[in-house]
Design a protein around this motif. Sequence first.
Motif, PDB file in Angstrom:
ATOM      1  N   PHE A 146       0.856  -1.179   0.000  1.00  0.00           N
ATOM      2  CA  PHE A 146       0.000   0.000   0.000  1.00  0.00           C
ATOM      3  C   PHE A 146       0.896   1.234   0.000  1.00  0.00           C
ATOM      4  O   PHE A 146       1.309   1.719   1.039  1.00  0.00           O
ATOM      5  CB  PHE A 146      -0.904  -0.010   1.240  1.00  0.00           C
ATOM      6  CG  PHE A 146      -2.116   0.895   1.162  1.00  0.00           C
ATOM      7  CD1 PHE A 146      -1.982   2.251   0.860  1.00  0.00           C
ATOM      8  CD2 PHE A 146      -3.383   0.393   1.401  1.00  0.00           C
ATOM      9  CE1 PHE A 146      -3.084   3.076   0.797  1.00  0.00           C
ATOM     10  CE2 PHE A 146      -4.502   1.217   1.348  1.00  0.00           C
ATOM     11  CZ  PHE A 146      -4.356   2.563   1.049  1.00  0.00           C
ATOM     12  N   GLY A 147       1.189   1.734  -1.205  1.00  0.00           N
ATOM     13  CA  GLY A 147       2.047   2.905  -1.338  1.00  0.00           C
ATOM     14  C   GLY A 147       1.272   4.138  -1.748  1.00  0.00           C
ATOM     15  O   GLY A 147       0.036   4.202  -1.629  1.00  0.00           O
ATOM     16  N   ALA A 148       2.015   5.117  -2.238  1.00  0.00           N
ATOM     17  CA  ALA A 148       1.411   6.404  -2.577  1.00  0.00           C
ATOM     18  C   ALA A 148       0.379   6.287  -3.698  1.00  0.00           C
ATOM     19  O   ALA A 148      -0.673   6.938  -3.669  1.00  0.00           O
ATOM     20  CB  ALA A 148       2.509   7.393  -2.972  1.00  0.00           C
ATOM     21  N   MET A 149       0.650   5.444  -4.727  1.00  0.00           N
ATOM     22  CA  MET A 149      -0.293   5.305  -5.843  1.00  0.00           C
ATOM     23  C   MET A 149      -1.589   4.641  -5.391  1.00  0.00           C
ATOM     24  O   MET A 149      -2.681   5.025  -5.831  1.00  0.00           O
ATOM     25  CB  MET A 149       0.359   4.507  -6.970  1.00  0.00           C
ATOM     26  CG  MET A 149       1.502   5.248  -7.660  1.00  0.00           C
ATOM     27  SD  MET A 149       2.206   4.310  -9.032  1.00  0.00           S
ATOM     28  CE  MET A 149       0.800   4.288 -10.179  1.00  0.00           C
ATOM     29  N   THR A 150      -1.474   3.644  -4.503  1.00  0.00           N
ATOM     30  CA  THR A 150      -2.692   2.998  -3.977  1.00  0.00           C
ATOM     31  C   THR A 150      -3.488   3.984  -3.145  1.00  0.00           C
ATOM     32  O   THR A 150      -4.729   4.035  -3.228  1.00  0.00           O
ATOM     33  CB  THR A 150      -2.309   1.766  -3.146  1.00  0.00           C
ATOM     34  OG1 THR A 150      -1.552   0.862  -3.960  1.00  0.00           O
ATOM     35  CG2 THR A 150      -3.553   1.051  -2.621  1.00  0.00           C
ATOM     36  N   GLU A 151      -2.793   4.780  -2.339  1.00  0.00           N
ATOM     37  CA  GLU A 151      -3.479   5.794  -1.527  1.00  0.00           C
ATOM     38  C   GLU A 151      -4.228   6.784  -2.416  1.00  0.00           C
ATOM     39  O   GLU A 151      -5.377   7.154  -2.123  1.00  0.00           O
ATOM     40  CB  GLU A 151      -2.449   6.511  -0.660  1.00  0.00           C
ATOM     41  CG  GLU A 151      -3.065   7.535   0.286  1.00  0.00           C
ATOM     42  CD  GLU A 151      -2.002   8.242   1.108  1.00  0.00           C
ATOM     43  OE1 GLU A 151      -2.146   8.310   2.334  1.00  0.00           O
ATOM     44  OE2 GLU A 151      -1.028   8.742   0.502  1.00  0.00           O
ATOM     45  N   THR A 152      -3.597   7.205  -3.500  1.00  0.00           N
ATOM     46  CA  THR A 152      -4.253   8.140  -4.433  1.00  0.00           C
ATOM     47  C   THR A 152      -5.496   7.506  -5.055  1.00  0.00           C
ATOM     48  O   THR A 152      -6.546   8.160  -5.193  1.00  0.00           O
ATOM     49  CB  THR A 152      -3.256   8.543  -5.543  1.00  0.00           C
ATOM     50  OG1 THR A 152      -2.137   9.188  -4.944  1.00  0.00           O
ATOM     51  CG2 THR A 152      -3.917   9.478  -6.541  1.00  0.00           C
ATOM     52  N   ALA A 153      -5.392   6.215  -5.416  1.00  0.00           N
ATOM     53  CA  ALA A 153      -6.535   5.522  -6.014  1.00  0.00           C
ATOM     54  C   ALA A 153      -7.676   5.367  -5.010  1.00  0.00           C
ATOM     55  O   ALA A 153      -8.858   5.524  -5.361  1.00  0.00           O
ATOM     56  CB  ALA A 153      -6.097   4.161  -6.535  1.00  0.00           C
ATOM     57  N   VAL A 154      -7.340   5.044  -3.768  1.00  0.00           N
ATOM     58  CA  VAL A 154      -8.374   4.929  -2.725  1.00  0.00           C
ATOM     59  C   VAL A 154      -9.080   6.270  -2.540  1.00  0.00           C
ATOM     60  O   VAL A 154     -10.322   6.331  -2.444  1.00  0.00           O
ATOM     61  CB  VAL A 154      -7.752   4.457  -1.396  1.00  0.00           C
ATOM     62  CG1 VAL A 154      -8.758   4.596  -0.250  1.00  0.00           C
ATOM     63  CG2 VAL A 154      -7.286   3.016  -1.514  1.00  0.00           C
ATOM     64  N   THR A 155      -8.315   7.356  -2.502  1.00  0.00           N
ATOM     65  CA  THR A 155      -8.901   8.687  -2.337  1.00  0.00           C
ATOM     66  C   THR A 155      -9.839   9.017  -3.504  1.00  0.00           C
ATOM     67  O   THR A 155     -10.944   9.550  -3.303  1.00  0.00           O
ATOM     68  CB  THR A 155      -7.786   9.740  -2.249  1.00  0.00           C
ATOM     69  OG1 THR A 155      -6.923   9.430  -1.153  1.00  0.00           O
ATOM     70  CG2 THR A 155      -8.367  11.129  -2.051  1.00  0.00           C
ATOM     71  N   ALA A 156      -9.420   8.671  -4.722  1.00  0.00           N
ATOM     72  CA  ALA A 156     -10.266   8.926  -5.891  1.00  0.00           C
ATOM     73  C   ALA A 156     -11.557   8.117  -5.816  1.00  0.00           C
ATOM     74  O   ALA A 156     -12.649   8.623  -6.142  1.00  0.00           O
ATOM     75  CB  ALA A 156      -9.502   8.572  -7.170  1.00  0.00           C
ATOM     76  N   PHE A 157     -11.468   6.870  -5.363  1.00  0.00           N
ATOM     77  CA  PHE A 157     -12.665   6.033  -5.233  1.00  0.00           C
ATOM     78  C   PHE A 157     -13.605   6.624  -4.186  1.00  0.00           C
ATOM     79  O   PHE A 157     -14.833   6.680  -4.378  1.00  0.00           O
ATOM     80  CB  PHE A 157     -12.254   4.611  -4.851  1.00  0.00           C
ATOM     81  CG  PHE A 157     -13.419   3.695  -4.606  1.00  0.00           C
ATOM     82  CD1 PHE A 157     -14.104   3.096  -5.659  1.00  0.00           C
ATOM     83  CD2 PHE A 157     -13.857   3.449  -3.320  1.00  0.00           C
ATOM     84  CE1 PHE A 157     -15.188   2.266  -5.431  1.00  0.00           C
ATOM     85  CE2 PHE A 157     -14.942   2.611  -3.077  1.00  0.00           C
ATOM     86  CZ  PHE A 157     -15.607   2.017  -4.138  1.00  0.00           C
TER      87      PHE A 157
END
Length: 671
Positions: free
Chosen positions: A332-343
Amino acid sequence: MRCFVSAVACLLLLLPATAPAEDLADVVQPLIDAHRGDVAVKIKDLATGETFEYHADKTMPTASLIKFPLMIASFQEFEEGNVAPEAIVELDEKDKVPGSGVLTAHFSGGAKMPLRDAIRLMIVYSDNTATNLVAKKVGLDKTAKLMEKLGYPETKLHSYTFNRPSSLFPERSVKYGLGSTTPADMVSLLEKLWKKELVSKEASEKMLTNLYACADKSTFPRYLPDVKFAHKTGATELVRTDAGLMELPSGGPIAMCVMTNENKDQSWSPNNEGDVLCSKIAQAVYRYYTEGAKSDSNMLKKGSAGPLVASLQRTLNEQLKPSPELDADGDFGAMTETAVTAFQKAKNLKPTGVVGPETWEALGPLVEEGPKAPEPAIANAEVFKKANAESLDGPPIVGCRVWAIADGKTGEVLWGFNEEKPVDIASTTKMMTAYLVGKLAEKHPEVLKEKLTFSKRADETIGSTSDLRVGEVVTVEELLYGLMLPSGNDASVAFAEHFGSRAAPDGDGKAGKKESAKEAYGAFIKAMNAAAKELRMEHSHFTNTHGLTDKEHKASAADLAKLAIAVKQIPILQKVVSTPQHGATVTGPGGYERNVLWKNTNNLLKIEGYDGVKTGTTDAAGACLVSSAKRGDDSLIVVVLGAPSSDSRYVDSRNLYRWGWSQLEKKSEGK
């Protein structure tokens, strides 16, 4: 094919399988207990004061970690006006020392730079030459004196790097090397640094900037690539250390120092046990504070890892339009965090970047890899047909993918499985590298006494190593042991660069032909393939000297049996491959000497009757072993390729030998 796991199930998966750790000792102490070497540790949560200590007041060797206190002493000299950060330091050729850094390899004598830049090189790249320039400019004695004044009498810089005669503390140098300290001292200094109490607020901020830029990711940051660390490492054959500040998602810093000495694993491999211990302790501490007893809740967030994160990543790829195209790597890195926020924004949820119950519910069934599980009634009713029982007369059941048993005198394959199939062969490749050198030495014995100088390319070759360094000199005969016993990838490159086209079948063996290192390496590879053709190795092709994975680099078990016979027929090579361990003295730049010890990776040599030849291991090749043995008047070569583990290759080989001997005995009785 994909299947789906319900949100309820994923919430259950979030619950820990066992009781969460009650304190830091629960997660850190087992890692220390399992380590093969001396360990001293201190960890402190600077927000709460929670502390873990293990031999925290024990004085330990620092290796390059002492460069952190030297930086502090330098900034103290700046503060007192004794020297300016803009003061120019000039690099002289005689200042250059080996080891880590960039100045020795990439800068010419006469290069000039501000002292502050030399300090940055010392911390960011652990530059040994820069360290000496800094220590000379500010004073070699300043570090120990400042540390004594601050209340850290066990923290001392003893000497310049690679210059034991310069030691201010000769007895401590013998015991600890370049420097000494305790984990307690390091954590206390780090705490003062975080509070901006070291030297001055401005100096503390600048020192922190240097530590944040540390380029070594092999210790604390290894398993936590998205976590910020301000740290300094240190490494020698016996020592691995790291001390630094780890920032948590909540912002709270953890000060940590892990020091090891007398490590059983003295290799320079990427997975050195001392480095890995530092990495695992950092990971355990991070998870303790973010996922364990000290976390706010059992949620997925930046820094989380595991199969559930991979499921989350696959689900986000399918749910979001356009897809974020996350790698389902379980981190769970920065790109996953960004995707979760977008969802979360798309579903009108609070965009926290953290996956909790509301986000799980909105995600719905998770996308999993693999076949969809059938209904229990269908799965439980399925009837499976059994295979026939094994024959009692056939060869033993083995775990390897390919094997061959060959006559030890002729190399003729007597029995085998997939023995003609070209496969990855890992470091068994080095039999061919050694064969070319040995064959040349048969024609021109004087080449064994030639002195070979290690190049930067050889020194930086990844994987198993002979542990020689750039600029060090060793004879060809000695380096054959460094090639074959510890399986030195670096040694194989050094041989290719040294001999080049001289190793070709029509080579005259004379030194002096002008070839660049690149040309020589290519010519040596060409000679390897020419030799394979001469030996009638019909299913083999070489693209490198060491056996690191390449799609074109293959050989068959039958071919390796032929090569093993050829190697063993050269007396110097038979002597080398049958040697359990070998010591040598190498000479370095400037004339220093050091002793090295090479131990044979072939564990069969510990058993009577076995007398060679070569091991090999890569992910693609699996565990490999080409071995030879004698029993009475008989001799056999056994080739095992693609075994699932190191232990398995030895079990497979011994079982194949036992079966092979029995078959030869039956033939003898039938005559």
